[in-house]
Design a protein around this motif. Structure first.
Motif, short mmCIF file in Angstrom:
data_model
loop_
_atom_site.label_atom_id
_atom_site.label_comp_id
_atom_site.label_asym_id
_atom_site.label_seq_id
_atom_site.Cartn_x
_atom_site.Cartn_y
_atom_site.Cartn_z
N LEU A 142 -10.44 38.96 34.10
CA LEU A 142 -10.79 39.11 35.51
C LEU A 142 -9.73 39.94 36.24
O LEU A 142 -10.05 40.86 37.00
N LEU A 143 -8.46 39.64 35.99
CA LEU A 143 -7.37 40.35 36.66
C LEU A 143 -7.25 41.78 36.14
O LEU A 143 -6.91 42.70 36.91
N ASP A 144 -7.52 41.99 34.86
CA ASP A 144 -7.50 43.35 34.31
C ASP A 144 -8.57 44.22 34.97
O ASP A 144 -8.33 45.39 35.29
N HIS A 145 -9.76 43.65 35.15
CA HIS A 145 -10.83 44.39 35.81
C HIS A 145 -10.42 44.78 37.23
O HIS A 145 -10.72 45.90 37.68
N ALA A 146 -9.76 43.87 37.95
CA ALA A 146 -9.33 44.16 39.32
C ALA A 146 -8.30 45.29 39.32
O ALA A 146 -8.37 46.21 40.14
N ALA A 147 -7.34 45.23 38.39
CA ALA A 147 -6.29 46.26 38.33
C ALA A 147 -6.88 47.62 38.00
O ALA A 147 -6.38 48.66 38.46
N GLU A 148 -7.93 47.64 37.20
CA GLU A 148 -8.58 48.90 36.80
C GLU A 148 -9.72 49.27 37.73
O GLU A 148 -10.43 50.24 37.48
N ARG A 149 -9.90 48.50 38.80
CA ARG A 149 -10.91 48.75 39.82
C ARG A 149 -12.31 48.85 39.21
O ARG A 149 -13.05 49.82 39.42
N ARG A 150 -12.67 47.80 38.47
CA ARG A 150 -13.99 47.69 37.88
C ARG A 150 -14.64 46.40 38.34
O ARG A 150 -14.00 45.35 38.42
N THR A 151 -15.93 46.46 38.64
CA THR A 151 -16.67 45.27 39.04
C THR A 151 -16.77 44.31 37.86
O THR A 151 -16.94 44.71 36.72
N GLU A 165 -17.49 42.96 32.48
CA GLU A 165 -17.87 44.03 33.39
C GLU A 165 -19.38 44.01 33.57
O GLU A 165 -20.13 44.14 32.59
N ASP A 166 -19.81 43.83 34.80
CA ASP A 166 -21.23 43.71 35.06
C ASP A 166 -21.45 43.76 36.57
O ASP A 166 -20.50 43.63 37.35
N HIS A 167 -22.69 43.94 36.97
CA HIS A 167 -23.06 43.94 38.37
C HIS A 167 -24.10 42.84 38.59
O HIS A 167 -24.57 42.22 37.67
N GLY A 168 -24.45 42.64 39.83
CA GLY A 168 -25.41 41.60 40.15
C GLY A 168 -25.15 41.11 41.55
O GLY A 168 -24.34 41.67 42.29
N PRO A 169 -25.83 40.03 41.96
CA PRO A 169 -25.59 39.47 43.30
C PRO A 169 -24.19 38.87 43.38
O PRO A 169 -23.54 38.63 42.35
N ALA A 181 -22.58 32.58 38.22
CA ALA A 181 -22.01 33.89 37.92
C ALA A 181 -21.60 34.49 39.26
O ALA A 181 -22.45 34.75 40.12
N ARG A 182 -20.31 34.68 39.44
CA ARG A 182 -19.77 35.15 40.71
C ARG A 182 -19.23 36.57 40.51
O ARG A 182 -18.41 36.82 39.64
N ARG A 183 -19.72 37.50 41.34
CA ARG A 183 -19.31 38.89 41.21
C ARG A 183 -18.01 39.15 41.96
O ARG A 183 -17.82 38.69 43.09
N TYR A 184 -17.10 39.89 41.31
CA TYR A 184 -15.87 40.35 41.94
C TYR A 184 -15.89 41.88 41.98
O TYR A 184 -15.95 42.53 40.93
N ASP A 185 -15.86 42.44 43.16
CA ASP A 185 -15.73 43.88 43.30
C ASP A 185 -14.25 44.27 43.28
O ASP A 185 -13.38 43.41 43.51
N PRO A 186 -13.94 45.53 43.05
CA PRO A 186 -12.54 45.96 43.19
C PRO A 186 -12.00 45.61 44.57
O PRO A 186 -12.76 45.59 45.56
N PRO A 187 -10.72 45.33 44.70
CA PRO A 187 -10.16 45.00 46.00
C PRO A 187 -10.42 46.11 47.02
O PRO A 187 -10.35 47.30 46.70
N ARG A 188 -10.71 45.70 48.25
CA ARG A 188 -10.90 46.69 49.31
C ARG A 188 -9.59 47.45 49.54
O ARG A 188 -8.52 46.84 49.61
N ARG A 189 -9.70 48.77 49.67
CA ARG A 189 -8.50 49.59 49.77
C ARG A 189 -8.62 50.53 50.96
O ARG A 189 -9.68 51.11 51.21
N LEU A 190 -7.53 50.68 51.68
CA LEU A 190 -7.46 51.58 52.82
C LEU A 190 -6.34 52.58 52.58
O LEU A 190 -5.19 52.19 52.33
N ILE A 191 -6.68 53.87 52.64
CA ILE A 191 -5.69 54.93 52.51
C ILE A 191 -5.61 55.64 53.85
O ILE A 191 -6.60 56.18 54.34
N VAL A 192 -4.43 55.61 54.45
CA VAL A 192 -4.21 56.25 55.74
C VAL A 192 -3.21 57.37 55.56
O VAL A 192 -2.13 57.16 54.99
N LEU A 244 -5.49 58.39 42.60
CA LEU A 244 -5.68 57.02 43.08
C LEU A 244 -7.06 56.45 42.74
O LEU A 244 -7.35 55.31 43.10
N LYS A 245 -7.92 57.23 42.08
CA LYS A 245 -9.24 56.75 41.68
C LYS A 245 -10.05 56.24 42.87
O LYS A 245 -10.35 55.05 43.00
N VAL A 246 -10.42 57.14 43.73
CA VAL A 246 -11.22 56.79 44.90
C VAL A 246 -12.58 56.26 44.45
O VAL A 246 -13.16 56.74 43.47
#
Length: 341
Positions: A142-151, A165-169, A181-192, A244-246
């Protein structure tokens, strides 16, 4: 709720949670940073997932809390469900789950066996509590997917856990046999990009709102900004966005007020599929900027996604007022409910 049922006033309900008097832990919506910290320290955690809601409720299915063992028999909490008295009770159950490893399914509100734990909203909440060991392969994935910005989907019946790695509700529930089954999207990111008071206000508000915030200041000071951000980079926006993999969970705000910086950043963000792209500047410059981007190869579809007057009208023109409107607009654009319920 009676006065003695308030979690702040009733030690029996709130005594298990550290800092229960001032529950800032409820501001945190993404439990993954706290999960990463606990597992890195070799500590197990209890993950609580709101998997079903009846009637009105402050949080919807998929909301989560995380509990880690703290000092003096307390647990450190992250997240919240209701703001009523149930957080302290969930913490008590979490301590038991941490101790014996047996998952629990909790029911609060209408139809609950605990008639003394009432919800102000009058609805019902159903919560799964499960223990995650420090060496959990599913948690590591789960943490690896977040670091690599994968759902990623976290699938669990409380005992058997899987992350893939999967999508869904956001939350899928199977009643029999029980499994969520709980979906985790990549962390929200703001670039200013920028360094004036307005740009800094947007970056600071973004960081306070739990965005992974990156401040770009081309050729800026070597010293980092005087408030926490995830990263501070001194390079050109277009160059920074290239590595930065937008993605659609990324917002880019060009606020240097220099077109040779901001236009390149906006074009890179649009082409990378950023969920929000905005550029601060006078409305009188909008046509010139659109023309420059079109000449650089931006398509009509990409230009239609560009916000050249970002923010909420009518809030005011001070840096904090402008930044507040922009962050609100970004939150709406990156809200996962806009794409998948």
């Amino acid at each position: 709720m009676t006065l003695t049922e308030d979690p702040v006033l009733n030690p029996a309900l709130s005594g298990m949670i550290e800092d229960a008097d001032w529950p800032e832990f409820g501001w945190i919506d993404d439990v993954r940073p706290a999960l990463r910290a606990a597992l890195a320290a070799g500590r197990p955690v209890a993950l609580a997932t709101l998997y079903k809601v009846a009637g009105s409720a402050p949080r919807g299915p998929g909301a989560q809390m995380l509990f880690a063992a703290g000092a003096g028999g307390h647990v450190a909490a992250t997240g919240y469900f209701s703001g009523d008295c149930i957080e302290g009770d969930v913490a008590n159950h979490a301590a038991q789950v941490l101790a014996d490893g047996k998952p629990k399914r909790l029911h609060y509100g209408m139809g609950s066996p605990w008639i003394d734990l009432r919800l102000r909203c009058g609805g019902a909440l159903h919560v799964l509590l499960e223990r995650i060991a420090p060496d959990s392969p599913a948690a590591a994935a789960l943490l690896d997917h977040a670091a690599e910005r994968r759902t990623c989907l976290w699938a669990s019946d409380g005992e058997t856990q899987e992350a893939r790695e999967d999508h869904g509700p956001l939350l899928a529930l199977h009643e029999d046999p029980f499994r969520i089954a709980r979906r985790y999207d990549p962390p929200r990111r703001l670039i200013v990009s920028g360094g004036d008071p307005g740009a800094l206000a947007a970056a600071k508000l973004g960081a306070m709102a739990q965005f992974e915030t990156i401040l770009l200041r081309p050729g800026g000071p070597h010293a980092p900004p005087p408030f926490p951000v995830s990263r501070y980079l001194r390079e050109e926006p277009a160059d920074a966005l290239a590595h930065l993999k937008v993605d659609r969970w990324t917002a880019y705000l060009g606020a240097t007020h220099e077109d040779h910086h901001d236009l390149g950043g906006c074009l890179a963000a649009l082409r990378g599929g950023a969920g929000y792209v905005g550029m601060i500047g006078a409305k009188s410059r909008a046509a010139q900027r659109l023309g420059a981007l079109e000449a650089a190869g931006a398509s009509a579809e990409e230009l239609a996604r560009l916000q050249l007057s970002p923010g909420v009208p009518g809030l005011g023109k001070s840096p904090w007022e402008v930044a507040t409107g922009i962050i609100a607009e970004i939150m709406q654009a990156l809200n996962p409910a806009r794409e998948r319920a």
